[in-house]
Design a protein around this motif. Structure first.
Motif, PDB file in Angstrom:
ATOM      1  N   LEU A 249       0.830  -1.203   0.000  1.00  0.00           N
ATOM      2  CA  LEU A 249       0.000   0.000   0.000  1.00  0.00           C
ATOM      3  C   LEU A 249       0.866   1.255   0.000  1.00  0.00           C
ATOM      4  O   LEU A 249       0.617   2.202  -0.750  1.00  0.00           O
ATOM      5  CB  LEU A 249      -0.925  -0.005   1.223  1.00  0.00           C
ATOM      6  CG  LEU A 249      -1.858  -1.208   1.350  1.00  0.00           C
ATOM      7  CD1 LEU A 249      -2.658  -1.121   2.647  1.00  0.00           C
ATOM      8  CD2 LEU A 249      -2.803  -1.283   0.159  1.00  0.00           C
ATOM      9  N   HIS A 250       1.878   1.288   0.859  1.00  0.00           N
ATOM     10  CA  HIS A 250       2.725   2.478   0.940  1.00  0.00           C
ATOM     11  C   HIS A 250       3.514   2.703  -0.338  1.00  0.00           C
ATOM     12  O   HIS A 250       3.700   3.844  -0.776  1.00  0.00           O
ATOM     13  CB  HIS A 250       3.691   2.363   2.126  1.00  0.00           C
ATOM     14  CG  HIS A 250       3.046   2.581   3.451  1.00  0.00           C
ATOM     15  ND1 HIS A 250       1.871   3.276   3.593  1.00  0.00           N
ATOM     16  CD2 HIS A 250       3.405   2.207   4.706  1.00  0.00           C
ATOM     17  CE1 HIS A 250       1.533   3.330   4.865  1.00  0.00           C
ATOM     18  NE2 HIS A 250       2.445   2.672   5.569  1.00  0.00           N
ATOM     19  N   SER A 251       4.000   1.611  -0.956  1.00  0.00           N
ATOM     20  CA  SER A 251       4.796   1.787  -2.175  1.00  0.00           C
ATOM     21  C   SER A 251       3.935   2.280  -3.325  1.00  0.00           C
ATOM     22  O   SER A 251       4.448   2.771  -4.329  1.00  0.00           O
ATOM     23  CB  SER A 251       5.488   0.476  -2.559  1.00  0.00           C
ATOM     24  OG  SER A 251       4.533  -0.518  -2.879  1.00  0.00           O
ATOM     25  N   ALA A 252       2.612   2.134  -3.186  1.00  0.00           N
ATOM     26  CA  ALA A 252       1.720   2.640  -4.225  1.00  0.00           C
ATOM     27  C   ALA A 252       1.581   4.158  -4.157  1.00  0.00           C
ATOM     28  O   ALA A 252       1.383   4.817  -5.169  1.00  0.00           O
ATOM     29  CB  ALA A 252       0.342   1.988  -4.090  1.00  0.00           C
ATOM     30  N   THR A 253       1.696   4.718  -2.946  1.00  0.00           N
ATOM     31  CA  THR A 253       1.343   6.127  -2.791  1.00  0.00           C
ATOM     32  C   THR A 253       2.431   6.998  -2.179  1.00  0.00           C
ATOM     33  O   THR A 253       2.395   8.213  -2.335  1.00  0.00           O
ATOM     34  CB  THR A 253       0.095   6.251  -1.895  1.00  0.00           C
ATOM     35  OG1 THR A 253       0.375   5.658  -0.615  1.00  0.00           O
ATOM     36  CG2 THR A 253      -1.104   5.547  -2.518  1.00  0.00           C
ATOM     37  N   LYS A 254       3.385   6.429  -1.478  1.00  0.00           N
ATOM     38  CA  LYS A 254       4.330   7.242  -0.701  1.00  0.00           C
ATOM     39  C   LYS A 254       5.709   7.304  -1.347  1.00  0.00           C
ATOM     40  O   LYS A 254       6.066   6.475  -2.181  1.00  0.00           O
ATOM     41  CB  LYS A 254       4.449   6.692   0.726  1.00  0.00           C
ATOM     42  CG  LYS A 254       3.138   6.752   1.516  1.00  0.00           C
ATOM     43  CD  LYS A 254       3.346   6.322   2.949  1.00  0.00           C
ATOM     44  CE  LYS A 254       2.022   6.336   3.723  1.00  0.00           C
ATOM     45  NZ  LYS A 254       1.446   7.677   3.813  1.00  0.00           N
ATOM     46  N   ASP A 255       6.486   8.303  -0.915  1.00  0.00           N
ATOM     47  CA  ASP A 255       7.866   8.462  -1.345  1.00  0.00           C
ATOM     48  C   ASP A 255       8.651   7.214  -0.946  1.00  0.00           C
ATOM     49  O   ASP A 255       8.588   6.763   0.197  1.00  0.00           O
ATOM     50  CB  ASP A 255       8.454   9.712  -0.656  1.00  0.00           C
ATOM     51  CG  ASP A 255       9.850  10.043  -1.137  1.00  0.00           C
ATOM     52  OD1 ASP A 255      10.711   9.138  -1.135  1.00  0.00           O
ATOM     53  OD2 ASP A 255      10.087  11.212  -1.491  1.00  0.00           O
ATOM     54  N   TYR A 256       9.404   6.658  -1.895  1.00  0.00           N
ATOM     55  CA  TYR A 256      10.111   5.409  -1.629  1.00  0.00           C
ATOM     56  C   TYR A 256      11.162   5.534  -0.533  1.00  0.00           C
ATOM     57  O   TYR A 256      11.502   4.551   0.122  1.00  0.00           O
ATOM     58  CB  TYR A 256      10.756   4.890  -2.914  1.00  0.00           C
ATOM     59  CG  TYR A 256       9.773   4.237  -3.859  1.00  0.00           C
ATOM     60  CD1 TYR A 256       8.495   3.882  -3.437  1.00  0.00           C
ATOM     61  CD2 TYR A 256      10.111   3.963  -5.176  1.00  0.00           C
ATOM     62  CE1 TYR A 256       7.604   3.279  -4.300  1.00  0.00           C
ATOM     63  CE2 TYR A 256       9.225   3.357  -6.051  1.00  0.00           C
ATOM     64  CZ  TYR A 256       7.967   3.022  -5.604  1.00  0.00           C
ATOM     65  OH  TYR A 256       7.080   2.423  -6.451  1.00  0.00           O
ATOM     66  N   ARG A 257      11.669   6.726  -0.308  1.00  0.00           N
ATOM     67  CA  ARG A 257      12.639   6.886   0.774  1.00  0.00           C
ATOM     68  C   ARG A 257      11.969   6.639   2.121  1.00  0.00           C
ATOM     69  O   ARG A 257      12.558   6.043   3.017  1.00  0.00           O
ATOM     70  CB  ARG A 257      13.262   8.279   0.719  1.00  0.00           C
ATOM     71  CG  ARG A 257      14.257   8.452  -0.443  1.00  0.00           C
ATOM     72  CD  ARG A 257      14.562   9.895  -0.725  1.00  0.00           C
ATOM     73  NE  ARG A 257      13.392  10.575  -1.285  1.00  0.00           N
ATOM     74  CZ  ARG A 257      13.429  11.782  -1.837  1.00  0.00           C
ATOM     75  NH1 ARG A 257      14.565  12.438  -1.910  1.00  0.00           N
ATOM     76  NH2 ARG A 257      12.336  12.333  -2.314  1.00  0.00           N
ATOM     77  N   ILE A 287      11.861  -2.080  -3.406  1.00  0.00           N
ATOM     78  CA  ILE A 287      11.844  -0.621  -3.254  1.00  0.00           C
ATOM     79  C   ILE A 287      13.159  -0.029  -3.760  1.00  0.00           C
ATOM     80  O   ILE A 287      13.176   0.981  -4.481  1.00  0.00           O
ATOM     81  CB  ILE A 287      11.611  -0.242  -1.780  1.00  0.00           C
ATOM     82  CG1 ILE A 287      10.176  -0.599  -1.359  1.00  0.00           C
ATOM     83  CG2 ILE A 287      11.878   1.241  -1.540  1.00  0.00           C
ATOM     84  CD1 ILE A 287       9.102   0.141  -2.119  1.00  0.00           C
ATOM     85  N   ARG A 288      14.268  -0.649  -3.413  1.00  0.00           N
ATOM     86  CA  ARG A 288      15.575  -0.132  -3.857  1.00  0.00           C
ATOM     87  C   ARG A 288      15.732  -0.288  -5.365  1.00  0.00           C
ATOM     88  O   ARG A 288      16.325   0.585  -6.020  1.00  0.00           O
ATOM     89  CB  ARG A 288      16.685  -0.867  -3.110  1.00  0.00           C
ATOM     90  CG  ARG A 288      16.772  -0.462  -1.642  1.00  0.00           C
ATOM     91  CD  ARG A 288      17.791  -1.286  -0.875  1.00  0.00           C
ATOM     92  NE  ARG A 288      17.987  -0.761   0.470  1.00  0.00           N
ATOM     93  CZ  ARG A 288      18.723  -1.360   1.397  1.00  0.00           C
ATOM     94  NH1 ARG A 288      19.336  -2.511   1.127  1.00  0.00           N
ATOM     95  NH2 ARG A 288      18.859  -0.823   2.596  1.00  0.00           N
ATOM     96  N   ARG A 289      15.227  -1.383  -5.915  1.00  0.00           N
ATOM     97  CA  ARG A 289      15.293  -1.556  -7.369  1.00  0.00           C
ATOM     98  C   ARG A 289      14.556  -0.432  -8.073  1.00  0.00           C
ATOM     99  O   ARG A 289      15.050   0.147  -9.047  1.00  0.00           O
ATOM    100  CB  ARG A 289      14.688  -2.908  -7.758  1.00  0.00           C
ATOM    101  CG  ARG A 289      14.613  -3.147  -9.266  1.00  0.00           C
ATOM    102  CD  ARG A 289      13.987  -4.489  -9.583  1.00  0.00           C
ATOM    103  NE  ARG A 289      12.575  -4.549  -9.272  1.00  0.00           N
ATOM    104  CZ  ARG A 289      11.607  -4.065 -10.059  1.00  0.00           C
ATOM    105  NH1 ARG A 289      11.915  -3.451 -11.195  1.00  0.00           N
ATOM    106  NH2 ARG A 289      10.339  -4.187  -9.712  1.00  0.00           N
ATOM    107  N   ARG A 290      13.378  -0.105  -7.582  1.00  0.00           N
ATOM    108  CA  ARG A 290      12.597   0.957  -8.201  1.00  0.00           C
ATOM    109  C   ARG A 290      13.228   2.332  -8.011  1.00  0.00           C
ATOM    110  O   ARG A 290      13.017   3.228  -8.821  1.00  0.00           O
ATOM    111  CB  ARG A 290      11.175   0.959  -7.623  1.00  0.00           C
ATOM    112  CG  ARG A 290      10.363  -0.270  -8.039  1.00  0.00           C
ATOM    113  CD  ARG A 290       8.945  -0.211  -7.520  1.00  0.00           C
ATOM    114  NE  ARG A 290       8.121  -1.288  -8.058  1.00  0.00           N
ATOM    115  CZ  ARG A 290       6.809  -1.354  -7.934  1.00  0.00           C
ATOM    116  NH1 ARG A 290       6.163  -0.407  -7.268  1.00  0.00           N
ATOM    117  NH2 ARG A 290       6.132  -2.366  -8.461  1.00  0.00           N
TER     118      ARG A 290
END
Length: 538
Positions: A249-257, A287-290
Motif C-alpha cells: 500500500l505504501h509503495s503505491a502512494t508514498k515516497d520510496y525513501r 523498493i531499492r530496485r525501483r
C-alpha cells in the motif's frame, strides 16, 4: 540478580496490562524455578510478542513440560496448539507441525471441542502453506462440523478464515473473500482472543496481498490499525509482520525513501523469524530496485535468498534493467517452472512479459500474456486484471498495433488509478507515450511522458526500463545525462544543480554507471564517455 516478590508481581501486572517489554524484562530477572507454570507461559508469550522466537520456544517448552508432568493434559494441549500457531506465523512449518502433533495426541487422550477447533484451524493453514490443498479443504470441513457444535463467535471466525483460505487455491475467489470478510466481524467486535484475532488479520491481509486486491487490503489494514490501538495488541509483533505486506500500500502512494526507512525499521524489530524477515528483505530489494539503487537492491535480494525467500521476480527485473536479459529470462523461467502455487506463479508473469519484450521475443511475451489473462479471469482478481491489461498493451505496442493498444492501456491506467498504484500508472504512461508517438500524436506523447516522469519524481523512483541497445553501455537516459556532465568536468554538486536532483541521487547514478560500464573510478567512466562520444544535452 534474582527478582524479589515485588518484581514478580510487577511482571504479572505488566503482562496483564499488555506491556510486553516490561513483563519480559521483569520475568527475566527471576530464576526459572522461581516462576510458576503460568509465569513461564506469560514470559514465553511476552517473548513471542517482542519477536524473540527462539527464547519464546524455550520458555513455552518448559511450561508445556511442567503441564505434562502435572498431568494437566487439557492445558498442555492448549499450550501446544498456541505454540504451533506462533511458529506457523513465524514461518517455520516444521516446528509448527511438531507442536500440532503434540496437541493432537493430547487432544485424543482428553477430547475437547474447543481445543480440537484450534488444532484443525492451524492444521488447515499449515496444509495450505505445504501445498496440500485438498487436505486443507477437508480440515476446514471438519472444523465447520466442530464449530457448529460450539456455536461461539470466536470459533466461527476461525472456521470462516480456514474455509475462505482453503477455497482460494481452487479459484473460488468470490466465495473465499465472502467468508474472509465474514471472519472479520467477530474480530472487530473483540470476540476473538488476541493472538487468534491477530492471526485472522494476518491471514486475510496476506490473501489480499497475494491476489493483488489492494482495495480490500487497504480496508482491512485500516481496521487492523484501529485494533492494534487496544492495550493487549499495541506492542505485539503482529503489526510488524504485516508491515511487510503494508508496503504494498505504501509503495503505491508514498515516497520510496519513506517506505525504505519503514522497512528497515520493521526488519530491525522483526527478531528471529527468518522466513518472515526473508519476505521483508525481498520487499526492501523491490523498493531499492525501483529507486535505481542497484547495489542496495542486490544486497537485499541476497539476504532474502539466505533467509529462504527466492527473490523473484525482482532480481530478474534488476538483471534485465542492467542489460542481462538472457540471464534474467533464465532465472524467471526456472522460478515459473518450479513454482507449485498457481497464485505465486501468476505474480511472476508480468515480469516474464516485460523481460521477453526486452529480448524481442514477442511470441514468448504473447504466451506469458495469454497465461496472465487466463489467470486474471480464473481468479477474478482486480489486480491481476490490471496486470493483464498492461501486459496486453505492451505486447500490442511491440507488435506495431498501437491503435489497438491505446484503449487497453487506458483501461489499465484507470484501474491502477482506482487503487492508487502510482508506479504502475507511470509505467503505463510510458507505454502510452510510445504508442501515441508511433501514431503521430507528438503532443499526446509528450503529455504522457511528462505524467510518467512526474510520478517517478514524486515517488523517488527511476523508470525501470530494460537497457536499450540504442543507449550507450545500456545506460538510462538520466545516467547518460549524469555521465556526460561528469565527463565535462562537473562536480557532483554541479551535476545535481544542473539536473535539479540531489547530490545523493547523483552518487547513486554514478554507482550504477560504474556497474554497467565495468569501471571502478570517475576517471575511467569519463574516459569511456569521451571514447563513446557521450556529450551533455542542452
Amino acid at each position: 540478580m534474582a527478582a524479589d516478590g515485588t518484581e514478580l508481581l510487577a511482571a504479572r501486572d505488566a503482562y496483564t496490562r499488555g506491556d510486553w517489554r516490561a513483563a519480559y524484562d521483569l520475568f527475566g530477572r527471576s530464576q526459572e524455578h522461581d516462576l510458576t507454570t503460568d509465569d513461564l507461559s506469560a514470559y514465553g508469550m511476552a517473548a513471542w510478542r517482542l519477536g524473540h522466537g527462539r527464547r519464546s520456544m524455550q520458555l513455552s517448552e518448559h511450561a508445556f513440560n511442567r503441564l505434562i508432568s502435572a498431568g494437566e493434559t487439557h492445558n498442555a494441549a492448549m499450550k501446544a496448539v498456541e505454540v504451533a500457531l506462533q511458529w506457523f506465523n513465524g514461518g517455520d512449518l516444521t516446528i509448527a507441525r511438531v507442536w500440532l502433533n503434540r496437541a493432537r495426541r493430547l487432544q485424543d487422550k482428553e477430547p475437547d471441542d474447543q481445543i480440537l477447533a484450534y488444532v484443525l484451524y492451524v492444521d488447515s493453514l499449515v496444509a495450505i502453506d505445504e501445498g496440500r490443498n485438498e487436505v486443507a479443504a477437508q480440515l476446514a470441513d471438519e472444523l465447520h462440523q466442530v464449530t457448529e457444535r460450539l456455536n461461539l463467535p470466536g470459533f466461527n471466525a476461525l472456521c470462516s478464515t480456514a474455509s475462505g483460505v482453503s477455497k482460494i487455491p481452487f479459484a473460488r475467489t468470490s466465495e473465499a473473500f465472502a467468508q474472509l470478510d465474514e471472519a472479520m466481524m467477530p474480530v472487530l467486535a473483540d470476540q476473538v482472543p488476541v493472538d487468534w484475532a491477530g492471526d485472522i488479520y494476518c491471514a486475510v491481509i496476506y490473501e489480499c496481498h497475494r491476489l493483488a486486491d489492494l482495495g480490500r487490503m487497504k480496508t482491512w489494514f485500516e481496521a487492523m490499525e484501529q485494533w492494534r490501538t487496544g492495550p493487549q495488541v499495541s506492542a505485539s509483533w503482529y503489526g510488524t509482520t504485516c508491515e511487510f505486506h503494508k508496503m504494498d500500500l505504501h509503495s503505491a502512494t508514498k515516497d520510496y525513501r519513506q517506505v525504505e526507512e519503514r522497512l528497515v525499521n520493521a526488519l530491525a524489530a522483526m527478531g528471529d523469524f527468518p522466513a518472515t524477515a526473508g519476505k521483508g528483505y525481498y520487499e526492501l530489494g523491490e523498493i531499492r530496485r525501483r529507486q535505481g539503487n542497484i547495489d542496495g537492491a542486490r544486497t537485499a535480494f541476497t539476504r532474502a535468498r539466505e533467509l529462504g525467500r527466492e527473490p523473484q521476480p525482482g532480481e530478474a527485473l534488476l538483471r534485465c534493467h542492467l542489460g542481462e536479459t538472457a540471464a534474467a529470462a533464465s532465472d524467471l523461467r526456472i522460478g515459473i517452472d518450479s513454482e507449485h502455487d498457481p497464485i505465486n506463479c501468476v505474480r511472476l508473469l508480468p515480469a516474464a512479459v516485460e523481460i521477453a519484450l526486452a529480448r524481442d521475443r514477442i511470441d514468448e511475451a504473447e504466451h506469458y500474456c495469454a497465461e496472465l489473462e487466463a489467470a486474471a479471469e480464473k481468479f477474478d482478481s482486480p489486480g491481476f486484471r490490471a496486470w493483464a491489461l498492461q501486459a496486453r498493451g505492451e505486447v500490442l505496442v511491440k507488435q506495431g498495433r498501437e491503435t489497438e493498444a491505446l484503449p487497453i492501456l487506458q483501461d489499465a491506467l484507470r484501474r491502477y488509478r482506482n487503487t492508487q498504484c502510482r508506479y504502475e500508472m507511470a509505467q503505463v504512461y510510458d507505454v502510452m507515450a510510445q504508442a501515441r508517438r508511433a501514431c503521430g500524436d507528438a503532443t499526446g506523447a509528450e503529455s504522457d511522458t511528462a505524467s510518467a516522469e512526474s510520478i517517478y519524481q514524486q515517488l523517488g523512483a527511476e523508470p525501470n526500463r530494460a537497457a536499450s541497445t540504442e543507449a550507450p553501455g545500456g545506460l538510462t537516459k538520466r545516467e547518460v545525462e549524469v555521465l556526460a556532465r561528469i565527463a565535462a568536468g562537473a562536480s557532483n554538486r554541479e551535476v545535481a544543480k544542473q539536473l535539479f536532483i540531489s547530490e545523493k541521487t547523483v552518487g547513486r547514478h554514478l554507482a550504477n554507471i560504474y556497474v554497467k560500464l565495468g569501471v571502478s573510478s570517475r576517471t575511467a567512466a569519463a574516459a569511456w564517455a569521451h571514447e563513446n562520444k557521450v556529450l551533455p544535452t542542452a
